[in-house]
Design a protein around this motif. Structure first.
Motif, mmCIF file in Angstrom:
data_model
loop_
_atom_site.group_PDB
_atom_site.id
_atom_site.type_symbol
_atom_site.label_atom_id
_atom_site.label_comp_id
_atom_site.label_asym_id
_atom_site.label_seq_id
_atom_site.Cartn_x
_atom_site.Cartn_y
_atom_site.Cartn_z
ATOM 1 N N ASP A 1 -9.648 1.687 -2.009
ATOM 2 C CA ASP A 1 -9.316 2.585 -0.909
ATOM 3 C C ASP A 1 -8.095 3.399 -1.320
ATOM 4 O O ASP A 1 -8.164 4.607 -1.512
ATOM 5 N N LYS A 2 -6.968 2.713 -1.490
ATOM 6 C CA LYS A 2 -5.750 3.349 -1.988
ATOM 7 C C LYS A 2 -5.248 2.558 -3.185
ATOM 8 O O LYS A 2 -5.270 1.327 -3.179
ATOM 9 N N ALA A 3 -4.797 3.261 -4.196
ATOM 10 C CA ALA A 3 -4.144 2.626 -5.334
ATOM 11 C C ALA A 3 -2.661 2.517 -4.993
ATOM 12 O O ALA A 3 -2.021 3.524 -4.686
ATOM 13 N N VAL A 4 -2.120 1.311 -5.025
ATOM 14 C CA VAL A 4 -0.734 1.104 -4.586
ATOM 15 C C VAL A 4 0.109 0.542 -5.718
ATOM 16 O O VAL A 4 -0.403 -0.038 -6.681
ATOM 17 N N ASP A 5 1.431 0.713 -5.575
ATOM 18 C CA ASP A 5 2.360 0.212 -6.592
ATOM 19 C C ASP A 5 2.823 -1.197 -6.240
ATOM 20 O O ASP A 5 2.289 -1.840 -5.329
ATOM 21 N N TYR A 6 3.836 -1.669 -6.948
ATOM 22 C CA TYR A 6 4.329 -3.044 -6.764
ATOM 23 C C TYR A 6 4.855 -3.305 -5.354
ATOM 24 O O TYR A 6 4.910 -4.448 -4.903
ATOM 25 N N SER A 7 5.249 -2.238 -4.636
ATOM 26 C CA SER A 7 5.757 -2.372 -3.272
ATOM 27 C C SER A 7 4.677 -2.063 -2.236
ATOM 28 O O SER A 7 4.984 -1.903 -1.057
ATOM 29 N N PHE A 8 3.437 -1.960 -2.703
ATOM 30 C CA PHE A 8 2.251 -1.746 -1.868
ATOM 31 C C PHE A 8 2.218 -0.370 -1.226
ATOM 32 O O PHE A 8 1.574 -0.160 -0.194
ATOM 33 N N PRO B 1 -21.957 -8.367 -4.561
ATOM 34 C CA PRO B 1 -20.941 -8.478 -3.496
ATOM 35 C C PRO B 1 -19.861 -7.427 -3.683
ATOM 36 O O PRO B 1 -19.232 -7.339 -4.743
ATOM 37 N N THR B 2 -19.643 -6.605 -2.656
ATOM 38 C CA THR B 2 -18.763 -5.442 -2.788
ATOM 39 C C THR B 2 -17.902 -5.280 -1.546
ATOM 40 O O THR B 2 -18.375 -5.471 -0.425
ATOM 41 N N VAL B 3 -16.635 -4.934 -1.742
ATOM 42 C CA VAL B 3 -15.721 -4.649 -0.636
ATOM 43 C C VAL B 3 -14.933 -3.387 -0.962
ATOM 44 O O VAL B 3 -14.859 -2.964 -2.120
ATOM 45 N N ILE B 4 -14.344 -2.790 0.073
ATOM 46 C CA ILE B 4 -13.353 -1.723 -0.120
ATOM 47 C C ILE B 4 -11.993 -2.305 0.217
ATOM 48 O O ILE B 4 -11.830 -2.995 1.228
ATOM 49 N N GLY B 5 -11.020 -2.065 -0.621
ATOM 50 C CA GLY B 5 -9.664 -2.549 -0.374
ATOM 51 C C GLY B 5 -8.673 -1.818 -1.240
ATOM 52 O O GLY B 5 -9.046 -1.034 -2.128
ATOM 53 N N ASN B 6 -7.402 -2.069 -1.008
ATOM 54 C CA ASN B 6 -6.371 -1.452 -1.839
ATOM 55 C C ASN B 6 -6.284 -2.171 -3.179
ATOM 56 O O ASN B 6 -6.495 -3.380 -3.272
ATOM 57 N N THR B 7 -5.968 -1.406 -4.203
ATOM 58 C CA THR B 7 -5.817 -1.941 -5.555
ATOM 59 C C THR B 7 -4.371 -1.773 -5.987
ATOM 60 O O THR B 7 -3.844 -0.655 -5.956
ATOM 61 N N MET B 8 -3.736 -2.870 -6.382
ATOM 62 C CA MET B 8 -2.356 -2.791 -6.860
ATOM 63 C C MET B 8 -2.350 -2.563 -8.369
ATOM 64 O O MET B 8 -3.002 -3.296 -9.122
ATOM 65 N N CYS B 9 -1.615 -1.551 -8.782
ATOM 66 C CA CYS B 9 -1.488 -1.213 -10.197
ATOM 67 C C CYS B 9 -0.125 -1.677 -10.692
ATOM 68 O O CYS B 9 0.908 -1.358 -10.086
ATOM 69 N N THR B 10 -0.118 -2.431 -11.782
ATOM 70 C CA THR B 10 1.137 -2.916 -12.355
ATOM 71 C C THR B 10 1.290 -2.381 -13.773
ATOM 72 O O THR B 10 0.354 -1.838 -14.356
ATOM 73 N N HIS B 11 2.474 -2.561 -14.331
ATOM 74 C CA HIS B 11 2.748 -2.085 -15.688
ATOM 75 C C HIS B 11 2.664 -3.211 -16.710
ATOM 76 O O HIS B 11 3.093 -3.042 -17.853
ATOM 77 N N ASP B 12 2.129 -4.353 -16.287
ATOM 78 C CA ASP B 12 2.115 -5.513 -17.162
ATOM 79 C C ASP B 12 1.016 -6.465 -16.690
ATOM 80 O O ASP B 12 0.683 -6.508 -15.507
ATOM 81 N N PHE B 13 0.449 -7.222 -17.616
ATOM 82 C CA PHE B 13 -0.586 -8.195 -17.297
ATOM 83 C C PHE B 13 0.005 -9.533 -16.852
ATOM 84 O O PHE B 13 -0.619 -10.264 -16.078
ATOM 85 N N TYR B 14 1.207 -9.844 -17.312
ATOM 86 C CA TYR B 14 1.783 -11.166 -17.070
ATOM 87 C C TYR B 14 2.805 -11.167 -15.929
ATOM 88 O O TYR B 14 2.448 -11.320 -14.764
ATOM 89 N N GLU B 15 4.077 -10.998 -16.230
ATOM 90 C CA GLU B 15 5.086 -11.075 -15.166
ATOM 91 C C GLU B 15 4.837 -10.053 -14.059
ATOM 92 O O GLU B 15 5.029 -10.360 -12.875
#
Length: 304
Positions: free
Chosen positions: A149-156, A194-208
């Motif tokens: 739905d919306k791509a969001v950052d670490y602070s949503f 199985p499919t949903v719509i939702g926000n996706t959080m994008c980060t700059h790292d896979f781990y921390e």
């Protein structure tokens, strides 16, 4: 929607006046250029662009969509247009372009700059872009397809921050609602998807950056991780990946309709490591491809 109305609308816009004064534009990371290649002849009929991180996955998607569109020739014979560089791969299959973008915001950002310029130079019109990927689910079981739905950052927040000449520029990351809803509708017509719509959080790292406890570094507790994931879930986040914000922001600025479709490989509330078998993961990764293929065939009038 008729094919006539769908395929007779907006050209691809670039938001850089400097491009119009350049004698030649070299798309360095694609090994293409406006003087060395006839871009309108090569790419002018493109209507759908599908991008994903893995070069192998995007080659497999190109072969898959070749079969789905019943195009002539052997799918195994398709050629990598970017074979002159090892940065990205690119395959043209009828009106579909399949491109890899690597991992993370910097890699996909470089690719998108040159892709959008390519579509502009090729005089493409009414193109729809899709990012096909994998992700960590937030409160969703493995194998769930998430349409962003919306791509969001670490602070949503639905924003992407780009540092330009030492200053921070903020761009919106809202995606095309019509395309997302169309994808969701089509998902109900496909069994075992199985499919949903939702926000996706994008980060700059896979781990921390994604709250994983299993990296080489970890500065937080298991309880702190779960609290952050709970806050993300309450903010509408349903999955986590590493490219969606810049993808959404750049497409929005350039007036391109776009969607992000990622499958979850695990539920992050239940763990950090991906433990499913290779065969299961391959089947999961095919799910976004199946949905986007169905969308393309619907738009082309190949299925009712």
């Amino acid at each position: 929607m008729s094919l006539f109305s769908f395929f007779l609308r907006e050209p691809v816009h670039v938001k850089n006046p400097n491009l119009f004064t350049m004698e030649e534009d070299i798309l360095y990371h694609f090994s293409l250029g406006t003087k060395t290649h006839n871009l309108p002849e090569m790419f002018g009929d493109i209507k759908f662009v599908c991008v994903g991180g893995s070069a192998n996955r995007m080659k497999a998607f190109a072969q898959f969509i070749h079969q789905e569109l019943s195009l002539p020739g052997n799918p195994n014979d398709i050629q990598d247009i970017c074979e002159g560089t090892d940065r990205y791969c690119m395959y043209k299959v009828g009106p579909v372009l399949s491109i890899s973008h690597g991992m993370g915001v910097p890699s996909i950002s470089i690719m998108l700059h040159e892709l959008i310029k390519l579509l502009h130079h090729a005089q493409c019109r009414d193109v729809v872009l899709f990012r096909l990927g994998t992700s960590g689910g937030v409160g969703l079981p493995a194998g769930t397809v998430v349409i962003t739905d919306k791509a969001v950052d670490y602070s949503f927040q639905a924003k992407f921050e780009q540092v330009v000449l030492g200053k921070v520029i903020t761009r919106s990351t809202e995606l095309d609602e019509g395309v997302s809803n169309e994808l969701l509708q089509y998902s109900t017509e496909i069994p075992n998807l199985p499919t949903v719509i939702g926000n996706t959080m994008c980060t700059h790292d896979f781990y921390e950056g994604q709250g994983r406890l299993d990296g080489a570094l970890c500065s937080f507790s298991h309880e702190e991780k779960l609290e952050y994931l709970r806050k993300a879930y309450e903010a509408g986040v349903r999955n986590i990946e590493m490219e969606s914000t810049v993808f959404a922001a750049m497409c929005r600025v350039c007036g391109l309709k776009a969607a992000v479709i990622c499958v979850t490989l695990l539920n992050r509330f239940e763990g950090d490591q991906i433990t499913a078998s290779h065969d299961v993961l391959v089947e999961y990764q095919q799910r976004p491809q199946i949905l986007v293929s169905y969308f393309i065939k619907k738009r082309l009038g190949l299925i009712a």
